[in-house]
Motif scaffolding. Sequence first.
Motif, PDB file in Angstrom:
ATOM      1  N   GLU A  11       0.344 -11.691  12.345  1.00  0.00           N
ATOM      2  CA  GLU A  11       0.423 -11.659  10.617  1.00  0.00           C
ATOM      3  C   GLU A  11      -0.261 -12.940  10.615  1.00  0.00           C
ATOM      4  OE1 GLU A  11       4.443 -13.212   8.862  1.00  0.00           O
ATOM      5  OE2 GLU A  11       5.417 -12.643  10.642  1.00  0.00           O
ATOM      6  N   SER A  15       0.123 -18.135   6.793  1.00  0.00           N
ATOM      7  CA  SER A  15       0.834 -17.941   6.015  1.00  0.00           C
ATOM      8  C   SER A  15       1.458 -19.221   6.720  1.00  0.00           C
ATOM      9  CB  SER A  15       1.314 -16.653   6.890  1.00  0.00           C
ATOM     10  OG  SER A  15       1.611 -16.172   7.590  1.00  0.00           O
ATOM     11  N   GLU A  16       2.399 -19.610   6.312  1.00  0.00           N
ATOM     12  CA  GLU A  16       3.039 -20.639   7.110  1.00  0.00           C
ATOM     13  C   GLU A  16       4.438 -19.763   7.395  1.00  0.00           C
ATOM     14  OE1 GLU A  16       3.952 -23.583   4.021  1.00  0.00           O
ATOM     15  OE2 GLU A  16       2.284 -24.027   4.429  1.00  0.00           O
ATOM     16  N   HIS A  17       4.762 -20.152   8.893  1.00  0.00           N
ATOM     17  CA  HIS A  17       6.125 -20.054   9.425  1.00  0.00           C
ATOM     18  C   HIS A  17       6.966 -21.941  10.091  1.00  0.00           C
ATOM     19  CE1 HIS A  17       4.716 -16.359   9.541  1.00  0.00           C
ATOM     20  NE2 HIS A  17       3.822 -16.563   9.541  1.00  0.00           N
ATOM     21  N   SER A 105       0.866 -23.652   9.190  1.00  0.00           N
ATOM     22  CA  SER A 105       0.144 -22.442   8.906  1.00  0.00           C
ATOM     23  C   SER A 105      -1.002 -22.443  10.170  1.00  0.00           C
ATOM     24  CB  SER A 105      -0.156 -22.669   8.169  1.00  0.00           C
ATOM     25  OG  SER A 105      -0.984 -23.742   7.308  1.00  0.00           O
TER      26      SER A 105
END
Length: 398
Positions: A11, A15-17, A105
Amino acid sequence: MSIFPWKQKREPAASEHRVRVDERTKKLALRLEPGEVAVIDHADLDRVAAESLVARKPLAVLNAAKSTTGRYPNLGPGILLDAGIILIDDLGPDIMTLREGDSVSIEGAQVYRGKKLIAEGVEQSVESNAEAMDAAREGMSAQIESFAANTMEYLARERDLLLNSVGIPQVRTKFRGRHMLVVVRGYHYKEDLATLKPYIREYRPVLVGVDGGADAILEAGYTPDMIIGDMDSVSDLALSCGAEIVVHAYRDGRAPGLERVQRVGVEHVVFPATGTSEDAAMLLGDAKGAALIVTLGTHTTLVEFLDKGRAGMASTFFTRLVVGPKLVDAKGVSNLYRTRISSWQLFMLSAAGLLAIMVGVAVTPAGQALLSIVSVYLHDFINTVREWLGIAPSMPTS
């Protein structure tokens, strides 16, 4: 080409996870969800730990330590990379300050919480891992020497247990004269357990789960007779299934799993022994008179011994020498026990049996009368078909 059919696409890095954090990789894997980020502190990431992570389908694995130190060619990093999972190494202790549920991120080898840089490490690739494996193989001779030295130290500490069964606890499970199946949640344990179903059905071996191996037995539809280990990866459900509980303790008296079983409230015995829990299980079964010891998911090669990353793996080598005459790997049992009768052979056997029955019936008065009736109906059926095709009907037989 990946061996994992669900190999992921990476991905966007920005983006944050959500993260899951634990120094114990196998404990973290139990609660890791797909798409999350695993934060671990695991030098020389081994195959079992890597496979447990891959099964949970994380986006990335962030390792505070080096996933390959060069001590030996460990298998874990390659498994993660082949599954398309981002692996960032050597992030240092700061990465372990993340809290469970934090969002991060990843940009290259840098890890951010919000706009703050938490840690920077080394992003691994298939190429960099291959180079590390080549370098590690060159140092294998030193590891073999260390392995041999650890083996001798283990023999000196445990010779009374190994040679005279001193210290084996009294248990209620009956082993004498029976087969014993030791299940470890290790390499390909699910596949091997599935192939042993005919063997388990016929021989009804004593089922011994080593820690999480007890859950593997339950998942396969069986109930373990005994659970042995330090109880760090077995579920409360397994502990409460009625199996006899044997807590593996260290020689200095420490028993990490004792508090756990006491909290669950199950009866137990303590078995102090140097080495691994799977070794303790085999020694116990051997001392109690098991006729055959079948191991599933355990370690069989030198690299697998070293892959556990602990000096105590020398116990595995010597334990196998002691119980060797009784010891069989699960793969060997499945190969020897597999039926060799094909579907075609079964069909021919059934047809021959049916023909024999018909011949037997035909020689009896009742059978001959039945055949006469069948002959008349068959003759009428043939004539009907011939008329439908425009062919003159055949004359009845006398």
